[in-house]
Design an enzyme around this catalytic site. Sequence first.
Site, PDB file in Angstrom:
ATOM      1  N   GLY A 195      73.082  63.477  38.105  1.00  0.00           N
ATOM      2  CA  GLY A 195      74.036  64.495  37.715  1.00  0.00           C
ATOM      3  C   GLY A 195      75.447  64.221  38.187  1.00  0.00           C
ATOM      4  O   GLY A 195      75.960  63.121  38.064  1.00  0.00           O
ATOM      5  N   SER A 196      76.080  65.229  38.744  1.00  0.00           N
ATOM      6  CA  SER A 196      77.517  65.256  38.968  1.00  0.00           C
ATOM      7  C   SER A 196      78.009  64.266  40.025  1.00  0.00           C
ATOM      8  O   SER A 196      77.371  64.062  41.058  1.00  0.00           O
ATOM      9  CB  SER A 196      77.948  66.666  39.385  1.00  0.00           C
ATOM     10  OG  SER A 196      79.325  66.705  39.663  1.00  0.00           O
ATOM     11  N   CYS A 197      79.196  63.699  39.745  1.00  0.00           N
ATOM     12  CA  CYS A 197      79.895  62.855  40.726  1.00  0.00           C
ATOM     13  C   CYS A 197      80.353  63.672  41.926  1.00  0.00           C
ATOM     14  O   CYS A 197      80.696  63.104  42.975  1.00  0.00           O
ATOM     15  CB  CYS A 197      81.107  62.199  40.078  1.00  0.00           C
ATOM     16  SG  CYS A 197      80.744  61.193  38.618  1.00  0.00           S
TER      17      CYS A 197
END
Length: 575
Positions: free
Chosen positions: A59-61
């Site tokens: 998922g997200s950085c």
Amino acid sequence: MTATRILPGTASGPVLAMDRGLSFWGGVDPDRARVIDTHHPACGAELAGRVVMMPTSRGSCSGSGVILEMMLNGNTPAALIFSEAEDVATLGALIGAEIFGRSLPVLRVSPDDFVALAKAGHLTITRDAISGPDILLPVAEPPDTPLTLSESDRAMLRGDHGEATALAMKIVHMVARLQGAASLTDVTRGHIDGCILANQANLIFAEKMANLGASVRIPTTINAISVDRQNWQAQGVPQLFGDQAARLADAYTRMGCRPSFTCAPYLLEDRPAEGEDIAWAESNAVVFANTVLGARTPKHPDYLDLCIAVTGRAALSGVYLDRERRPRRVLDFDLPRGADDAIWPLIGYLAGLNAPDRIPLLTGLKQYAPSSDNLKALCAAFGTTSAAPMLHIDGVTPESDMRPDPGSDRRSITRRDLRRAWDELNHGPDRIDLIAIGSPHASAGECREFARLLHGRKVSAATIITAGRETIQVLRKDGTLHLLSEADVQVIPDLCWCSITEPVFPPQAHTVMTNSGKYAHYGPGLSGREFRFGSLADCAAAAISAKAAPVPPDWLSVDELPLMEGYLDEEECGK
């Protein structure tokens, strides 16, 4: 077998083992150190003081910021153990050690050793070993791969260009060593993701770098932020939060970043070219850049994105290299007839779940001729459920003729899988209080189509579209913004749904409907609301009536699908 020490430290604690990767941003509340991803099997689990194990993050950085926030507020896990390469959480722990003097051990083990360690109720990590009941696993340093630096690299590392540049190059250098890179590469542009006030760590890091005199060397855009930069005071945003969110945005602009404030930088006029080496963070943007544009960027974690922008250099590893862009799994899709645009987020969502740790090649989609907006929705959903920075779509994306890796396997994605994904993203009641469009930021085409679907009627449910400043300027010129305003639809710049908080997010809204697979996944944990998911037309209809259709769309009708073992029994299917 031995474990590999990625970041040093000693620890001891009970084990929390997960067989599925977790996005720390959107999946973990850093203040409580608790899993909040309602779609994850570990939802509700406590992380503080535990040896947290998972194959890799996904998922997200922005997960690096969550790790750093937990380290700064004393709610950190005792240690992190992965069985595959992992950059995002590791980078957060690295920043905590190098800049703030905190420690969080990070280790990598083989898949077989991961299984053995996961069975232990308690683990102790020393300099030399991981130990637990009936298990003792030696710990070794990672391979010392020689890293060639240019004279310019060495000058930055020495401090010839100032303290901030030296610190940034030190972090780029350390990451390159951890990734086993043999050299660094020039990048032409950057995109900053850590500009959302999701936690105090983001503000502390940005202001520290700005105060040290950091300045970007390459054109660098800024992601969506946490407030409408020009109008937040009139929107009832609490003064403290608004001030801090504005300070965070301003810190990056002081460092020379362009105040684009969009999570869809590929919608800007000067988007990257095929084959161009760039350094982007923000998971949906990374996946779109690699997949659709053919540009090259790993999924750079927050904070590393700024370090690369300050130095103009990145580790020559990952999808900068041709061999790392090859697909390692083929996903054959069987799509139902008559599907609307809701199918594209479902495809991306399922592709990520079925390729959580590798680049897939998707087949069976070419005949449906996906548009740029369809691909945007697909890439965003894929970036939510997978750690991979890209995918290929046979006959559609620019590198889809790349031969799969010899070790690739093949999986079939059926219509019943699509139905399962739709059900997973739809848990709220039929009554809709809020329509959320623009995660990632809506394009001008999506806004025009939404206005058309309203047929000149006013909305009954609160309806908010988030979009980039450049897009809003286009909508203002062509009259679409006026049409949406006449329908009582709000179009808000700078913010994205994953960063909206009350009171801009209507406090009275209990059930949200969105056409975004990304927000349908993250939204329940981030907002505490119930969610419905559907097409853009479904969202327009719900905006007018304040009601969602009580059943899935016809193209996902159970009557049209074979009975799924372990999914619906005959009585449920009859209902």
